[in-house]
Motif scaffolding. Structure first.
Motif, PDB file in Angstrom:
ATOM      1  N   ALA A 108       0.821  -1.210   0.000  1.00  0.00           N
ATOM      2  CA  ALA A 108       0.000   0.000   0.000  1.00  0.00           C
ATOM      3  C   ALA A 108       0.856   1.260   0.000  1.00  0.00           C
ATOM      4  CB  ALA A 108      -0.915  -0.003   1.235  1.00  0.00           C
ATOM      5  N   SER A 109       2.176   1.113  -0.118  1.00  0.00           N
ATOM      6  CA  SER A 109       3.061   2.271  -0.059  1.00  0.00           C
ATOM      7  C   SER A 109       3.229   2.904  -1.432  1.00  0.00           C
ATOM      8  CB  SER A 109       4.428   1.875   0.515  1.00  0.00           C
ATOM      9  OG  SER A 109       5.094   0.990  -0.370  1.00  0.00           O
ATOM     10  N   TYR A 110       3.770   4.104  -1.432  1.00  0.00           N
ATOM     11  CA  TYR A 110       3.812   4.919  -2.653  1.00  0.00           C
ATOM     12  C   TYR A 110       4.697   4.318  -3.739  1.00  0.00           C
ATOM     13  CZ  TYR A 110       4.515   8.932  -5.713  1.00  0.00           C
ATOM     14  OH  TYR A 110       4.578   9.742  -6.805  1.00  0.00           O
ATOM     15  N   TRP A 111       5.864   3.814  -3.379  1.00  0.00           N
ATOM     16  CA  TRP A 111       6.836   3.375  -4.371  1.00  0.00           C
ATOM     17  C   TRP A 111       6.708   1.893  -4.715  1.00  0.00           C
ATOM     18  CZ3 TRP A 111       9.272   7.087  -6.850  1.00  0.00           C
ATOM     19  CH2 TRP A 111       9.476   8.318  -6.222  1.00  0.00           C
ATOM     20  N   PHE A 112       5.688   1.212  -4.203  1.00  0.00           N
ATOM     21  CA  PHE A 112       5.598  -0.231  -4.417  1.00  0.00           C
ATOM     22  C   PHE A 112       5.584  -0.591  -5.901  1.00  0.00           C
ATOM     23  CE2 PHE A 112       3.325  -4.209  -5.100  1.00  0.00           C
ATOM     24  CZ  PHE A 112       4.051  -5.057  -4.277  1.00  0.00           C
ATOM     25  N   ASP A 113       4.810   0.136  -6.693  1.00  0.00           N
ATOM     26  CA  ASP A 113       4.717  -0.205  -8.112  1.00  0.00           C
ATOM     27  C   ASP A 113       6.057  -0.062  -8.819  1.00  0.00           C
ATOM     28  OD1 ASP A 113       2.063  -0.797  -7.853  1.00  0.00           O
ATOM     29  OD2 ASP A 113       1.346   1.133  -8.618  1.00  0.00           O
ATOM     30  N   SER A 114       6.894   0.876  -8.370  1.00  0.00           N
ATOM     31  CA  SER A 114       8.206   1.053  -8.989  1.00  0.00           C
ATOM     32  C   SER A 114       9.137  -0.114  -8.691  1.00  0.00           C
ATOM     33  CB  SER A 114       8.842   2.361  -8.492  1.00  0.00           C
ATOM     34  OG  SER A 114       8.052   3.474  -8.844  1.00  0.00           O
ATOM     35  N   PHE A 115       8.874  -0.808  -7.595  1.00  0.00           N
ATOM     36  CA  PHE A 115       9.713  -1.937  -7.192  1.00  0.00           C
ATOM     37  C   PHE A 115       8.879  -3.211  -7.080  1.00  0.00           C
ATOM     38  CE2 PHE A 115      11.901   1.836  -5.735  1.00  0.00           C
ATOM     39  CZ  PHE A 115      13.232   1.581  -6.043  1.00  0.00           C
ATOM     40  N   GLY A 116       7.782  -3.255  -7.838  1.00  0.00           N
ATOM     41  CA  GLY A 116       6.869  -4.388  -7.733  1.00  0.00           C
ATOM     42  C   GLY A 116       7.534  -5.714  -8.036  1.00  0.00           C
ATOM     43  N   ASN A 117       8.355  -5.768  -9.080  1.00  0.00           N
ATOM     44  CA  ASN A 117       9.015  -7.027  -9.421  1.00  0.00           C
ATOM     45  C   ASN A 117       9.973  -7.465  -8.324  1.00  0.00           C
ATOM     46  OD1 ASN A 117       7.793  -7.269 -12.014  1.00  0.00           O
ATOM     47  ND2 ASN A 117       9.214  -5.751 -12.807  1.00  0.00           N
ATOM     48  N   GLU A 118      10.718  -6.507  -7.764  1.00  0.00           N
ATOM     49  CA  GLU A 118      11.639  -6.834  -6.679  1.00  0.00           C
ATOM     50  C   GLU A 118      10.892  -7.362  -5.463  1.00  0.00           C
ATOM     51  OE1 GLU A 118      13.750  -3.633  -9.102  1.00  0.00           O
ATOM     52  OE2 GLU A 118      11.723  -4.200  -8.586  1.00  0.00           O
ATOM     53  N   TYR A 119       9.806  -6.689  -5.099  1.00  0.00           N
ATOM     54  CA  TYR A 119       9.041  -7.138  -3.935  1.00  0.00           C
ATOM     55  C   TYR A 119       8.426  -8.521  -4.174  1.00  0.00           C
ATOM     56  CZ  TYR A 119       9.410  -2.742  -1.348  1.00  0.00           C
ATOM     57  OH  TYR A 119       9.876  -1.661  -0.635  1.00  0.00           O
ATOM     58  N   GLU A 120       7.899  -8.737  -5.378  1.00  0.00           N
ATOM     59  CA  GLU A 120       7.313 -10.043  -5.683  1.00  0.00           C
ATOM     60  C   GLU A 120       8.373 -11.139  -5.635  1.00  0.00           C
ATOM     61  OE1 GLU A 120       4.235 -10.774  -5.886  1.00  0.00           O
ATOM     62  OE2 GLU A 120       3.431  -8.732  -5.885  1.00  0.00           O
ATOM     63  N   ALA A 121       9.559 -10.840  -6.154  1.00  0.00           N
ATOM     64  CA  ALA A 121      10.653 -11.816  -6.105  1.00  0.00           C
ATOM     65  C   ALA A 121      11.056 -12.108  -4.667  1.00  0.00           C
ATOM     66  CB  ALA A 121      11.851 -11.299  -6.902  1.00  0.00           C
ATOM     67  N   LEU A 122      11.150 -11.069  -3.849  1.00  0.00           N
ATOM     68  CA  LEU A 122      11.523 -11.251  -2.435  1.00  0.00           C
ATOM     69  C   LEU A 122      10.477 -12.058  -1.684  1.00  0.00           C
ATOM     70  CD1 LEU A 122      12.881  -7.688  -1.546  1.00  0.00           C
ATOM     71  CD2 LEU A 122      14.204  -9.788  -1.846  1.00  0.00           C
ATOM     72  N   LEU A 123       9.206 -11.765  -1.949  1.00  0.00           N
ATOM     73  CA  LEU A 123       8.141 -12.489  -1.252  1.00  0.00           C
ATOM     74  C   LEU A 123       8.187 -13.969  -1.608  1.00  0.00           C
ATOM     75  CD1 LEU A 123       5.657 -12.287   0.585  1.00  0.00           C
ATOM     76  CD2 LEU A 123       4.269 -11.862  -1.461  1.00  0.00           C
ATOM     77  N   ALA A 124       8.332 -14.280  -2.903  1.00  0.00           N
ATOM     78  CA  ALA A 124       8.393 -15.682  -3.329  1.00  0.00           C
ATOM     79  C   ALA A 124       9.628 -16.367  -2.754  1.00  0.00           C
ATOM     80  CB  ALA A 124       8.398 -15.767  -4.856  1.00  0.00           C
ATOM     81  N   ALA A 125      10.774 -15.671  -2.778  1.00  0.00           N
ATOM     82  CA  ALA A 125      12.012 -16.259  -2.248  1.00  0.00           C
ATOM     83  C   ALA A 125      11.894 -16.515  -0.753  1.00  0.00           C
ATOM     84  CB  ALA A 125      13.186 -15.330  -2.539  1.00  0.00           C
ATOM     85  N   SER A 126      11.354 -15.558  -0.022  1.00  0.00           N
ATOM     86  CA  SER A 126      11.215 -15.715   1.430  1.00  0.00           C
ATOM     87  C   SER A 126      10.298 -16.886   1.777  1.00  0.00           C
ATOM     88  CB  SER A 126      10.674 -14.413   2.038  1.00  0.00           C
ATOM     89  OG  SER A 126      10.520 -14.529   3.433  1.00  0.00           O
ATOM     90  N   ARG A 127       9.194 -16.989   1.060  1.00  0.00           N
ATOM     91  CA  ARG A 127       8.252 -18.085   1.320  1.00  0.00           C
ATOM     92  C   ARG A 127       8.863 -19.435   0.953  1.00  0.00           C
ATOM     93  NH1 ARG A 127       2.593 -15.225  -0.832  1.00  0.00           N
ATOM     94  NH2 ARG A 127       2.129 -14.152   1.147  1.00  0.00           N
ATOM     95  N   LEU A 128       9.581 -19.475  -0.155  1.00  0.00           N
ATOM     96  CA  LEU A 128      10.232 -20.723  -0.571  1.00  0.00           C
ATOM     97  C   LEU A 128      11.264 -21.166   0.466  1.00  0.00           C
ATOM     98  CD1 LEU A 128      10.905 -22.923  -2.671  1.00  0.00           C
ATOM     99  CD2 LEU A 128      12.506 -21.298  -3.704  1.00  0.00           C
ATOM    100  N   LEU A 129      12.141 -20.254   0.853  1.00  0.00           N
ATOM    101  CA  LEU A 129      13.201 -20.605   1.803  1.00  0.00           C
ATOM    102  C   LEU A 129      12.630 -20.973   3.165  1.00  0.00           C
ATOM    103  CD1 LEU A 129      15.771 -17.835   0.813  1.00  0.00           C
ATOM    104  CD2 LEU A 129      15.824 -20.251   0.198  1.00  0.00           C
ATOM    105  N   LYS A 130      11.542 -20.303   3.559  1.00  0.00           N
ATOM    106  CA  LYS A 130      10.905 -20.647   4.834  1.00  0.00           C
ATOM    107  C   LYS A 130      10.377 -22.079   4.804  1.00  0.00           C
ATOM    108  CE  LYS A 130       7.013 -19.390   7.841  1.00  0.00           C
ATOM    109  NZ  LYS A 130       5.877 -18.459   8.063  1.00  0.00           N
ATOM    110  N   GLN A 131       9.701 -22.456   3.725  1.00  0.00           N
ATOM    111  CA  GLN A 131       9.147 -23.802   3.627  1.00  0.00           C
ATOM    112  C   GLN A 131      10.246 -24.858   3.566  1.00  0.00           C
ATOM    113  OE1 GLN A 131       5.962 -24.794   3.962  1.00  0.00           O
ATOM    114  NE2 GLN A 131       5.555 -22.633   4.426  1.00  0.00           N
ATOM    115  N   ILE A 132      11.348 -24.554   2.891  1.00  0.00           N
ATOM    116  CA  ILE A 132      12.458 -25.507   2.841  1.00  0.00           C
ATOM    117  C   ILE A 132      13.069 -25.701   4.225  1.00  0.00           C
ATOM    118  CG2 ILE A 132      14.782 -25.888   1.920  1.00  0.00           C
ATOM    119  CD1 ILE A 132      13.832 -24.543  -0.668  1.00  0.00           C
ATOM    120  N   HIS A 133      13.185 -24.614   4.990  1.00  0.00           N
ATOM    121  CA  HIS A 133      13.700 -24.742   6.359  1.00  0.00           C
ATOM    122  C   HIS A 133      12.760 -25.587   7.214  1.00  0.00           C
ATOM    123  CE1 HIS A 133      16.664 -21.625   5.415  1.00  0.00           C
ATOM    124  NE2 HIS A 133      17.237 -21.916   6.563  1.00  0.00           N
ATOM    125  N   LEU A 134      11.453 -25.409   7.036  1.00  0.00           N
ATOM    126  CA  LEU A 134      10.487 -26.216   7.797  1.00  0.00           C
ATOM    127  C   LEU A 134      10.602 -27.691   7.421  1.00  0.00           C
ATOM    128  CD1 LEU A 134       7.305 -23.937   7.709  1.00  0.00           C
ATOM    129  CD2 LEU A 134       8.749 -24.437   9.686  1.00  0.00           C
TER     130      LEU A 134
END
Length: 847
Positions: free
Chosen positions: A333-359
């Protein structure tokens, strides 16, 4: 044309206000200077009446009764009488007085009555000498009631800064934007035709800005510095202290409002970059952690450092997965999210993937085959989705930093070695001595027609079966979620055990109606001795089994490219069973030159399938669909190593690719292979040989990254999406959002309110985006605007509660007035809620 005639025409040609039906003009000509020339005026559609002391009541009768809708000019050859001696006073008050002095006309038109107005207009004589500026001045003040001298000064500034509405914030925005563009044309207009001291008084009133030598640059910097001080709770550079403005809340609200104006975002972006450089903020934010940076979205650099910081930490093995996910989700919901949307989406997917692998590393995989299958169906498939989502976002990011390159290597390594290899190793242990591949208590792909389609044929109910080549299970689950998000479809997702080997020819044949599958003399798969390769042969099987007028095979491309009339022609008649064949994923992934684009192909396939279903729903009233696949696939991005490949002697091969080969030998005599009887074929002596784990057969040439044919869940868990809809019925509503703070009184200029997302996001309830703000009785914003994303799937109500911060403007608030808190659905523009508040802030207007 006489000058007075010209001026009168301008008066009568002005647009009427909402409450006016016509224009009545009084003209008192004490010197009788215009009495003679008035006779020659050509005032179209205007009734001209001359009035003297003997004809007041006749004039009143003519105006109000004889000509009630006519524009009227009433001319008097004497000065305007005092109110108590004016028989036409009631008419005068809802009319307009014409004077040959333009300033007097202006004052009369605006209803200005205060005594010092003459002084004001004389002090701005140069401004009012221009007709265009006079007209703009009137326009800016048109909606203002009870005009004060402050309003007049603000209106002058609005005209000179090309601000269309009477708002101080608009004046500041125009001048700040011009400064950000490296220009000062508007400011020079203020100096030449206005008064700079009036602008600085406005800056003092609005922000508390007072300087011995004021400038646009220092005012602008101070506004940004003060906003940052509020966001970081005073933890700012010590040398900023003297620049902080007393009206801190107005600084926050001003910049927040600017950031929310879509048409003005380019100017804010340019300006904020300039201020960032001028204040040397890069030194202050150096080495600051992501959690600290996430407190503000004032500057683009905050988001740049935030995404790079999280990428570095994930690449280096940080396990703050929940913290990172919360930051990323809140950032949407922040102002610059759309400018970094791909980066945020990549980070979210990476974080979720690595979390599940650790589990998984902590818990281990299930030791029982059926439990493992169920775990993949319910949970492990998500890791394949996260891996794919990471690369989709990563590939779209055109300016990703070195930190993301390192993160990509981490994701690749963890997915391939921490998940896929271990999953494959465990899964293969269940079949090391098995004569054939089978998972008990599962639905089978070769029974697809009998279990899922035959009942529609018996009842002659129409069903559209869409078969998408290589639509693997995780992709289909996501497709189902996308369909559910619309208002038309109910989707239930099922999993079948696919045929082995999991390749197109056998998978497609198994979905057709048949008693048995076998191999022809040439080695092709046939259904009850009928060929199954290609659309023509599959259509022949359907017609032979169900009747020429009962079933039909169709190419999805033909449907997607058809006109409305062509579509109806395609699906007319008594057919009840339609098999529609779609091929996008396999067509791109199964070629060495394009396999690296397979995840792009997945997104394209999902879009095409949604379009296909929508087109059938809207064009031929289709209400029941089944979406399935012939097989899934394995894909990893990096080139395979030699040890990922198995050398095998292949003799008398019937069918093969890089994941399998079939022949009539039961034992391959190769420890790197698993050998199974092909149960789906009735021949009885056909065997398949599959590399263990996720390995490929060592075959010369490219094209080893995208494969299928083996027995891993990614290859053989076949999705079935059961889709139903009911025309005219809104199945999926948005979640409700409620303000749950138990108060209707604001006693702090910075206040926090609690909200509840009433329902969890689910198949029945869609996510919702809501704009929140306070306004006064005239619907003017008096606070910052907050965007609330209600998209939580959590079942616990406490997990769906959020607290939002609201900053009220520093201004005088009337304890007896009612103010409104407003909630707007951003998708529909619908007002969700409007609650009355009392604002008890007696000192809010002081500075």
């Amino acid at each position: 044309m006489y000058e007075a005639e010209k001026r009168l025409l301008e008066v009568f040609q002005q647009p009427l206000k909402d409450y006016q039906k016509r224009r009545i003009v009084f003209w008192y000509d004490k010197s009788q200077s215009f009495s003679d020339e008035l006779k020659e005026y050509q005032l179209e559609d205007v009734l001209v009446l001359r009035c003297d002391d003997q004809h007041y009541f006749e004039t009143k009768y003519l105006v109000e009764h004889v000509h009630p809708e006519q524009n009227v000019l009433i001319y008097f050859e004497h000065e305007r009488p005092e109110n108590e001696k004016n028989p036409l006073l009631d008419m005068y008050f809802y009319s307009q007085e014409f004077k040959m002095d333009p300033m007097e006309n202006l004052k009369d038109e605006l209803g200005i009555r205060f005594e010092t107005s003459d002084v004001f207009f004389k002090s701005y004589q140069l401004f009012f000498n221009n007709k265009k500026r006079r007209n703009q001045f009137v326009t800016v003040l048109a909606e203002k009631q009870d005009i004060t001298e402050n309003d007049l000064e603000l209106a002058v500034l609005c005209v000179l800064t090309k601000t269309k509405e009477l708002t101080a914030f608009g004046v500041f925005r125009s001048l700040f934007a011009e400064y950000g563009a490296g220009q000062d044309t508007l400011w020079q207009q203020v100096i030449k035709f206005g008064r700079a001291d009036a602008f600085w008084r406005l800056a003092k009133l609005s922000f508390g800005y007072v300087e011995a030598e004021p400038s646009i640059a220092t005012l602008l910097q101070a506004v940004f510095q003060t906003k940052l001080d509020a966001e970081f709770e005073g933890k700012i550079p010590a040398n900023w202290e003297k620049q902080l403005l007393r009206q801190a809340n107005n600084c926050v609200v001003f910049l927040n409002r600017w950031m929310n104006l879509r048409d003005e975002q380019d100017s804010y972006n340019r300006l904020s970059d300039n201020v960032f450089e001028e204040l040397q903020i890069v030194k202050w934010m150096k080495n600051k952690p992501a959690k600290w940076l996430a407190q503000s979205d004032t500057f683009q650099a905050f988001d740049k450092q935030l995404v790079e910081g999280i990428a570095v930490q994930l690449a280096e093995g940080a396990i703050l997965f929940d913290e990172f996910e919360n930051i990323i989700l809140n950032r949407r919901a922040s102002y610059w999210f759309d400018s970094f949307g791909n980066e945020y989406e990549a980070l979210l997917a990476a974080s979720r993937l690595l979390k599940q692998i650790h589990l998984i590393e902590k818990e281990g995989f299930p030791y029982q085959k059926e439990a493992f299958w169920k775990s993949y169906q319910e949970r492990y498939y998500q890791l394949d989705s996260y891996y794919r989502q990471f690369y989709v976002a990563f590939d779209k990011g055109s300016a990703l930093s070195d930190a993301f390159a390192d993160l990509r290597m981490t994701v690749e390594n963890y997915y391939k070695n921490g998940f896929l290899a271990k999953l494959a190793e465990t899964w293969m242990t269940f079949f090391k001595d098995a004569p054939a591949f089978s998972v008990e208590n599962t639905l089978k792909q070769e029974r697809f027609y009998k279990d899922w389609v035959s009942s529609y044929a018996v009842k002659e109910n129409r069903i559209f079966v869409i078969i998408s080549d290589a639509l693997r299970y995780e992709v289909a689950v996501e497709l189902g979620q996308q369909l559910e998000a619309s208002t038309h479809y109910n989707v239930t997702t099922h999993a079948l055990q696919g045929v082995v080997p999991s390749y197109t020819e056998l998978g497609m044949a198994s979905l057709l109606p048949h008693h048995q599958l076998s191999l022809s003399a040439s080695g092709e798969v046939v259904a009850d001795e009928m060929g199954t390769k290609g659309l023509h042969q599959r259509n022949a099987v359907l017609e032979a089994k169900l009747g020429v007028d009962r079933a039909k095979a169709v190419d999805a491309k033909a449907v997607l490219n058809s006109s409305r009339s062509e579509l109806r022609e395609m699906f007319k008649g008594s057919n009840s069973i339609y098999y529609i064949y779609h091929n996008t994923i396999d067509a791109i992934g199964d070629h060495a030159a394009s396999e690296s684009h397979v995840f792009e192909a997945v997104e394209l396939a999902q879009q095409e399938l949604i379009r296909l279903i929508d087109k059938l729903f809207n064009g031929v009233s289709a209400v029941r669909f089944l979406v399935t696949a012939d097989h899934g696939f394995l894909y990893t991005r990096d080139a395979l190593r030699t040890l990922d490949k198995v050398n095998a002697d292949r003799t008398d091969v019937i069918a093969s690719n890089r994941r399998f080969f079939t022949n009539r030998e039961a034992d391959s005599q190769n420890p790197g292979l698993l050998d199974f009887k092909v149960d789906a074929l009735a021949d009885g002596d056909v065997h398949v040989h599959i590399p263990r784990g996720a390995a490929r057969l060592a075959i010369q040439g490219g094209g080893s990254n995208f494969v299928h044919g083996g027995i891993l869940p990614q290859e053989v868990m076949i999705p079935v999406l059961e889709i139903t809809t009911e025309r005219g019925k809104e199945i999926h509503k948005s979640v409700d959002v409620q303000l749950i703070s138990n108060t209707d009184r604001i006693t702090n200029i910075v206040t926090y309110l609690d909200f509840l997302q009433v329902q969890a996001v689910s198949a029945e309830r869609r996510a919702r985006k809501v704009k929140l703000y306070f306004s006064d009785g005239m619907d003017n914003l008096i606070s910052n605007e907050v965007t609330l994303l209600a998209d939580s799937p959590n079942e616990q109500a406490s997990d769906r509660m959020v607290r939002e911060k609201f900053v009220l403007m520093s201004q005088a608030y009337d304890l007896l007035s009612e103010y409104q808190f407003i909630m707007i659905d951003l998708e529909t523009g619908e007002e969700i809620n409007r609650k009355k508040f009392v604002i008890d802030l007696p000192d809010a207007g002081l500075f």
